[in-house]
Scaffold this motif. Structure first.
Motif, mmCIF file in Angstrom:
data_model
loop_
_atom_site.group_PDB
_atom_site.id
_atom_site.type_symbol
_atom_site.label_atom_id
_atom_site.label_comp_id
_atom_site.label_asym_id
_atom_site.label_seq_id
_atom_site.Cartn_x
_atom_site.Cartn_y
_atom_site.Cartn_z
ATOM 1 N N PRO A 9 0.821 -1.206 0.000
ATOM 2 C CA PRO A 9 0.000 0.000 0.000
ATOM 3 C C PRO A 9 0.862 1.267 0.000
ATOM 4 O O PRO A 9 1.708 1.444 0.882
ATOM 5 N N SER A 10 0.648 2.150 -0.950
ATOM 6 C CA SER A 10 1.433 3.383 -1.024
ATOM 7 C C SER A 10 1.151 4.291 0.164
ATOM 8 O O SER A 10 2.023 5.067 0.581
ATOM 9 N N VAL A 11 -0.063 4.204 0.738
ATOM 10 C CA VAL A 11 -0.395 5.049 1.879
ATOM 11 C C VAL A 11 0.508 4.744 3.066
ATOM 12 O O VAL A 11 0.789 5.629 3.895
ATOM 13 N N LEU A 12 0.999 3.512 3.177
ATOM 14 C CA LEU A 12 1.916 3.163 4.263
ATOM 15 C C LEU A 12 3.215 3.942 4.129
ATOM 16 O O LEU A 12 3.773 4.428 5.123
ATOM 17 N N ASP A 13 3.717 4.070 2.920
ATOM 18 C CA ASP A 13 4.959 4.813 2.691
ATOM 19 C C ASP A 13 4.746 6.317 2.806
ATOM 20 O O ASP A 13 5.617 7.040 3.296
ATOM 21 N N ASN A 14 3.582 6.798 2.349
ATOM 22 C CA ASN A 14 3.358 8.242 2.267
ATOM 23 C C ASN A 14 2.802 8.860 3.543
ATOM 24 O O ASN A 14 3.110 10.012 3.862
ATOM 25 N N PHE A 15 1.972 8.107 4.268
ATOM 26 C CA PHE A 15 1.280 8.702 5.410
ATOM 27 C C PHE A 15 1.489 7.961 6.727
ATOM 28 O O PHE A 15 1.106 8.461 7.779
ATOM 29 N N GLY A 16 2.028 6.740 6.695
ATOM 30 C CA GLY A 16 2.295 6.028 7.936
ATOM 31 C C GLY A 16 1.357 4.877 8.211
ATOM 32 O O GLY A 16 0.443 4.584 7.430
ATOM 33 N N LEU A 17 1.570 4.255 9.359
ATOM 34 C CA LEU A 17 0.898 2.994 9.663
ATOM 35 C C LEU A 17 -0.598 3.156 9.932
ATOM 36 O O LEU A 17 -1.416 2.394 9.401
ATOM 37 N N ILE A 18 -0.981 4.106 10.774
ATOM 38 C CA ILE A 18 -2.397 4.218 11.140
ATOM 39 C C ILE A 18 -3.280 4.523 9.932
ATOM 40 O O ILE A 18 -4.311 3.854 9.733
ATOM 41 N N PRO A 19 -2.926 5.483 9.075
ATOM 42 C CA PRO A 19 -3.738 5.680 7.866
ATOM 43 C C PRO A 19 -3.792 4.433 6.981
ATOM 44 O O PRO A 19 -4.839 4.128 6.395
ATOM 45 N N ALA A 20 -2.670 3.707 6.894
ATOM 46 C CA ALA A 20 -2.658 2.478 6.085
ATOM 47 C C ALA A 20 -3.598 1.435 6.676
ATOM 48 O O ALA A 20 -4.312 0.741 5.939
#
Length: 341
Positions: free
Chosen positions: A204-215
C-alpha cells in the motif's frame, strides 16, 4: 585398509563430542575431548555409567540388574540430560547419549553432547523448516498473482482490445458506437480498479506516504466494503518511532489476522487497536468470531502457516507475538514492539 583405520582413529580422537567406549563397567577407550573434560572436572568415567544405568532402569524398569536384560528391553539409544561442574560458577549442561554397540559382548558408548550445541542445531533445523515454508508461501502468492493477471486482467484487456478493433473495422451506427464505447470504458475502469486493488494488497502506497495508522484505516475500509463486516481502527500511537520495517510487519500482521478472521471465524466485527506505552507499542486485532483451540494450530499446517509466519516476522525484529482464542469466544492477536524513549 591401514589408511582408512588411521582416518577413523583420527576422526574419533578429534570429534567435537566427548566419547567413551565401555564393555560392561570397563572403559575401553575415550577420545581427546573426553580425556580433557575428565581431567578438568575430576570425575571418574564410571560415574557416567552409573548415571546412564540409573536412567535406563528408571525408563525401562528392568526386573533385575542384568546388563544384558536391560539392553534387551530398551532402544539402542537413549538421551539423558546431565549437568557437570555443579559446584562451579558456570555449570556445564550436556546430553549423555547412551548407545548400544554390541549386545553379546556388552559394549556400549557414552557421548557427552553440549545442550547449547543441540539447541543451536534445533534452531537451525527450525529455521530451515521456516525457510521452506516462506519459500512455499512466496510461490503460492506468485501463483495467485499470476492467476489473477491471467484469468481476470488479461481477459479483460483482451475483451477491450476486441471492442476497439470492432470500432475501427465495423460499420456501426452512432448508437451502437456509443454503447460499445461506453462498454469498453467501463471494462477498462473495472480493470484499473482491480489492478489498484492488487497493488494495495502487495504494497500500500499510503503506508509509505502517510504512515501505519492511515494504512490500517484504508485496509479496514477496503475489508468492510468487500465483506460488509464492520472493521474499525482506533488508537493514536506515535508510529514514527518505529522503523519502516517494523511498521511494514505490523501492517502485514493486521492484514493476515483480518484475512484469517474472515476466512475461518465468521465474525460480525473486527477491531484493530494501536496503543503507545512507555517502552513499547502494541497492536491488537480482535474479532468476535467462533474462535479456535490455539495449541492445535501452533505447528506447521495448512491453516496455521500464516500464524507461524507472523510469529517469526515479529521475533526477527525483537518483538513479542501472542494469540488468545477459545471456541465460541473470538480471537485476539497481540503484537508488541519495544521503542526507544
Amino acid at each position: 585398509m591401514a589408511t582408512a583405520q588411521h582416518w577413523i582413529e583420527h576422526y574419533f580422537d578429534e570429534a567435537s563430542d566427548a566419547i567413551y567406549l565401555f564393555q560392561e563397567d570397563t572403559l575401553l577407550v575415550s577420545n581427546k575431548l573426553a580425556q580433557d573434560l575428565q581431567d578438568e572436572l575430576h570425575f571418574a568415567p564410571n560415574y557416567l555409567v552409573q548415571v546412564a544405568d540409573a536412567a535406563v532402569k528408571q525408563k525401562f524398569a528392568p526386573t533385575d540388574d542384568c546388563f544384558s536384560c536391560s539392553i534387551r528391553s530398551m532402544m539402542h539409544e537413549i538421551s539423558i540430560p546431565i549437568t557437570l561442574a555443579n559446584d562451579k560458577r558456570h555449570p556445564l549442561n550436556y546430553f549423555l547419549i547412551y548407545h548400544v554397540i554390541d549386545v553379546p559382548t556388552k559394549v556400549f558408548s557414552l557421548t557427552l553432547k553440549s545442550r547449547g550445541t543441540i539447541d543451536r542445531m534445533d534452531e537451525m533445523a527450525e529455521q530451515r523448516q521456516l525457510s521452506r515454508y516462506v519459500s512455499e508461501a512466496q510461490e503460492k502468492e506468485r501463483k495467485n498473482i499470476s492467476e489473477d493477471l491471467h484469468d481476470s486482467i488479461a481477459q479483460s484487456m483482451y475483451s477491450a482490445i476486441m471492442g476497439v478493433r470492432r470500432l475501427a473495422k465495423d460499420s456501426l451506427s452512432p448508437t451502437e458506437t456509443e454503447e460499445l464505447t461506453a462498454g469498453i470504458e467501463k471494462q477498462l475502469n473495472d480493470t484499473l480498479e482491480e489492478v489498484k486493488g492488487m497493488a494495495l494488497d502487495i504494497r500500500p502506497s499510503v503506508l509509505d506516504n502517510f504512515g501505519l495508522i492511515p494504512a490500517l484505516r484504508v485496509l479496514a475500509e477496503r475489508s468492510e466494503e468487500a465483506t460488509g463486516i464492520t472493521t474499525t481502527v482506533s488508537g493514536s500511537a506515535k508510529t514514527d518511532v518505529l522503523s519502516a520495517e517494523t511498521q511494514n510487519v505490523l501492517y502485514r500482521i493486521a492484514q493476515e489476522a483480518i484475512h484469517n478472521a474472515l476466512k475461518h471465524a465468521e465474525p460480525h466485527e473486527i477491531d484493530l487497536l494501536l496503543v503507545s506505552h512507555n517502552h513499547f507499542i502494541t497492536l491488537e486485532i480482535m474479532d468476535d468470531g467462533k474462535g479456535f483451540e490455539v495449541p492445535k494450530h501452533q505447528e506447521f499446517n495448512g491453516r496455521s502457516m500464516g500464524l507461524m509466519n507472523m510469529n517469526e516476522r515479529v521475533k526477527a525484529l525483537n518483538g513479542a507475538f501472542s494469540i488468545k482464542s477459545e471456541p465460541g469466544n473470538g480471537t485476539m492477536v497481540t503484537v508488541k514492539f519495544p521503542v526507544a524513549l
